[in-house]
Design an enzyme around this catalytic site. Structure first.
Site, PDB file in Angstrom:
ATOM      1  N   THR A   1       0.819  -1.095  -0.192  1.00  0.00           N
ATOM      2  CA  THR A   1       0.086   0.274  -0.146  1.00  0.00           C
ATOM      3  C   THR A   1       0.804   1.209  -0.028  1.00  0.00           C
ATOM      4  OG1 THR A   1      -1.471  -1.129   1.485  1.00  0.00           O
ATOM      5  CG2 THR A   1      -1.887   1.197   1.443  1.00  0.00           C
TER       6      THR A   1
ATOM      7  N   GLY B   1      -9.567  -4.329   1.018  1.00  0.00           N
ATOM      8  CA  GLY B   1      -8.801  -4.441   2.237  1.00  0.00           C
ATOM      9  C   GLY B   1      -9.069  -3.170   3.138  1.00  0.00           C
ATOM     10  N   ASP B   2      -8.124  -2.621   3.933  1.00  0.00           N
ATOM     11  CA  ASP B   2      -8.246  -1.678   4.592  1.00  0.00           C
ATOM     12  C   ASP B   2      -8.155  -0.378   4.217  1.00  0.00           C
ATOM     13  OD1 ASP B   2      -5.220  -2.203   4.649  1.00  0.00           O
ATOM     14  OD2 ASP B   2      -5.096  -0.844   6.322  1.00  0.00           O
TER      15      ASP B   2
ATOM     16  N   THR C   1      -0.544   0.035   6.509  1.00  0.00           N
ATOM     17  CA  THR C   1      -0.029  -0.684   5.262  1.00  0.00           C
ATOM     18  C   THR C   1       0.105  -2.160   5.899  1.00  0.00           C
ATOM     19  OG1 THR C   1       1.569  -1.444   3.678  1.00  0.00           O
ATOM     20  CG2 THR C   1       2.333  -0.147   5.562  1.00  0.00           C
ATOM     21  N   GLY C   2      -0.314  -3.009   5.482  1.00  0.00           N
ATOM     22  CA  GLY C   2      -0.276  -4.510   5.875  1.00  0.00           C
ATOM     23  C   GLY C   2      -1.363  -5.502   5.500  1.00  0.00           C
ATOM     24  N   THR C   3      -1.422  -6.316   6.328  1.00  0.00           N
ATOM     25  CA  THR C   3      -2.583  -7.450   6.273  1.00  0.00           C
ATOM     26  C   THR C   3      -3.841  -6.681   6.445  1.00  0.00           C
ATOM     27  OG1 THR C   3      -0.883  -8.979   7.348  1.00  0.00           O
ATOM     28  CG2 THR C   3      -3.279  -9.802   7.095  1.00  0.00           C
ATOM     29  N   GLY C   4      -4.652  -6.275   5.618  1.00  0.00           N
ATOM     30  CA  GLY C   4      -5.631  -5.540   5.488  1.00  0.00           C
ATOM     31  C   GLY C   4      -6.766  -5.763   6.348  1.00  0.00           C
TER      32      GLY C   4
END
Lengths: 312, 312
Positions: free
Chosen positions: A179, A209-210, A230-233
Site C-alpha cells: 500500500t 482491504g483496509d 499498510t499490511g494485512t488489510g
C-alpha cells in the site's frame, strides 16, 4: 512535516539488490521533497498528502496506480481514501479499474459529493463526471507485477494466497508490496492522511482491504492524530487500526509513539497481522512502527533533508 | 439478550397510521422472539444476530433485502456486515444486487474466506460459490419503495437528496427507512453484531454508507461491546461510530449507556448526523440511543416478552 510509506513486508538487505534499493530510496526522497515544498510554500496538509500519494501512484515501484498488483483474474482493482483532520471530512473509492489516480477520486468524493465512499462503476462514473483522467485497465500493468502473478498462480494452483504470515511466506516474497500512504501536519497544525493500494497479488476479484476504509487504513482528526496503514488489510479492518491509534491518544493517555506501537505490536500482531503504519500529531510528533521485516518509509520536516528508511 | 433496530428518522405518531404502526410492532416483536429462541436453546450470539437480520431482510417493511430502497438509477444495491466478538472476525459485502440475503453473504465472507470485505460482482461470485440464493434485482422491489423514488425524483429534479437534516426533510419523510441491525449477548457472554441496508432512496449508484464498514456501522468485541448503527451513514463513517463506542468503554471509563449516548449526541449530531445505534456488553447491559424523532427498536431478554419501541 510529512511522512509517507510505500508498503511493508519481507524486505531485507539480503534479498534486495543495491540498484533496487537505490531506486526506492530515490523515489521516496523525491516524493517526500515534493510534499515538503507544498508545506514550505504555505500549502495545507491535505494538499501535501494528496500530492505525495498521487506521485506514489504514478511511480511503478509501488503497489498503487501504475505498478498495482494483479488480481487472480489478471486485472487491477484499486482502492484509495483521504481524510482532512480539520473537519474530519473524508472520501474513499474501492474496486475502481479505470481511474488513473484513485486518490484524486477519493478527494473528489470528499469535496464534491455529500458522500464518503463510492464503489466500482458508480465510483468511476462519479470520478469521470468530475473530470478525472480515464485509462484502460492495463495502464497500471508492469512486467514485474505480471511475473509476480504468474509465480503466485504457479505456486498455489490458482487458489488464494495464504493471508497469514505474509512476511515469512516463502512462495511470494513479492507480498511485500502493500500500500502507499502519507500523513502530514501543516504550519497551522492541521492534519491529513491519504492511502492508496492495488491490493494483494492474486487477490480474488472484489476483495477490499483496509486502504479505503476510514478508521481502518486511514484516519485524521486535528484533535488527535493522522494515520495511514499498510499490511494485512483484514486485521487492520478488524481492529479499526487507524481509529484505534486516535482513541488511545484521546482516551488512554498514551503518547503518539506509544499508541502507534501498541496497535502494531499488541493488536495487529496477535491477530496474525503483519505491517505497519505512519502517524503524526498536531505538535509534529511522528511514529512509524512496523512488525514486518521492513517498511518503505520517509519523514520530511520542512527545511530538513528527508529521512528515508527501508529495513528495521 | 438480543436487541435490534429497523432504522431511524422522522418517525412520529402523527405521521404514522395505527395500522402501519401495528405492522411494525408485530414484525419487531416476532423477529426479536426468533432471536430469543436461538439464545434460549443455547445458540450463540452470532447465530442470533444473523437470524434476526436475515428476517429483517425478508420483511418488506424494512430497508434491507426485500423492501430495499431504489437508487437514483432505479436499482437496488445492498450492503451488509457481521462481526463475532469472540475472535473479532468480521465479514462484509457492499454494492451487491443479486444476493437474496446480504447478511448471509457477509457471514460467508467471514467464515469461508481469508478476507473481510468483498464488493460488487466479486462479492456476488463469492456468495454464489458458497451456495447462497441468487435473485433478480427486482426481487427486492416493493410498490411503496418505487413510489418513494418517484417522489424523490420529482422533488429534486433527479439530483441527490440533501443528506443533512434527514429527520426534518419535508420532501421525503420516507428517509426514515435507514438500515436494520441486531446485537446480542449469549449465555457465554459472547457478543456479536450484524447490520444490513438498502442505502438511501435515490442514492447515486455506487454510494456506500456505514452499514458494511466494520468500525463504523458494525463492531463487536467480547472485551467491550457489540454495536449496530443506523442513520446518516457518512457521519457514522467519519466518526468510526461503532468502534468509538467500544473505545469510550475501553479507555475513557464510560459505562455502555454513557458511551453510546456520547457518540450519538456529542459526536454524530454536531457533524450534522441523524440516527442512532444499539449496543450491548457482556454483562447484558443495553443502550439504544437515537437523536432522530424515532427509531424502530426492540430488546428481548431470554424468558421475557420483547420490549418494542418506535418513538422517543
Amino acid at each position: 512535516m510529512i511522512a509517507l510509506h510505500g508498503g511493508a513486508g519481507a524486505l531485507s538487505s539480503q534479498t534486495m539488490s543495491a540498484e533496487k534499493e537505490r531506486d526506492y530510496r530515490q523515489a521516496l526522497d523525491a516524493i517526500t521533497r515534493s510534499g515538503q515544498t507544498i508545506l514550505a510554500d504555505g500549502g495545507n496538509a491535505l494538499d501535501a498528502v494528496t500530492q505525495a500519494v498521487r506521485l506514489l501512484e504514478e511511480c511503478p515501484l509501488f503497489n498503487a496506480g501504475i505498478g498495482a498488483v494483479f488480481t487472480h483474474q489478471g486485472a487491477h482493482e484499486l482502492d484509495a481514501s483521504v481524510m482532512d483532520g480539520r473537519s474530519r471530512s473524508a472520501g474513499a473509492v474501492c474496486g475502481v479499474r479505470h481511474i488513473r489516480n484513485p486518490i484524486l477520486a477519493a478527494r473528489a468524493v470528499m469535496e464534491h459529493s455529500p458522500h464518503v465512499m463510492f464503489t466500482g462503476e458508480g465510483a468511476e462514473q462519479f470520478a469521470f463526471r468530475q473530470g478525472l483522467a480515464r485509462v484502460e485497465n492495463d495502464f497500471f500493468s508492469t512486467p514485474e507485477r505480471y511475473q509476480q502473478l504468474q509465480r503466485a498462480l504457479a505456486a498455489d494452483g490458482g487458489a488464494l494466497l495464504d493471508h497469514d504470515g505474509a512476511a515469512a511466506d516463502p512462495i511470494d516474497p513479492d507480498r511485500k508490496f502493500g500500500t502507499v500512504g502519507a500523513v502530514a501536519c501543516d504550519s497551522q497544525g492541521n492534519l491529513a492522511a491519504a492511502t492508496s493500494t492495488g491490493g494483494m497479488t492474486n487477490k480474488q476479484a472484489g476483495r477490499v482491504g483496509d486502504s479505503p476504509i476510514i478508521g481502518a487504513g486511514c484516519y485524521a482528526d486535528n484533535a488527535t492524530v493522522a494515520v495511514s496503514c499498510t499490511g494485512t488489510g483484514e486485521v487492520f479492518i478488524r481492529t479499526a487500526a487507524a481509529h484505534e491509534v486516535a482513541a488511545l491518544v484521546a482516551y488512554a493517555g498514551l503518547s503518539l509513539e506509544q499508541a502507534a506501537a501498541r496497535v502494531v505490536f499488541e493488536q495487529i500482531l496477535p491477530l496474525g497481522g503483519s505491517g505497519g503504519l505512519i502517524a503524526v500529531d498536531a505538535a509534529g510528533h511522528v511514529a512509524l512502527p512496523f512488525n514486518s521485516e521492513g517498511m518503505y518509509r520517509a519523514v520530511g520536516y520542512v527545511g530538513q533533508a528527508p529521512d528515508v528508511g527501508i529495513y528495521r
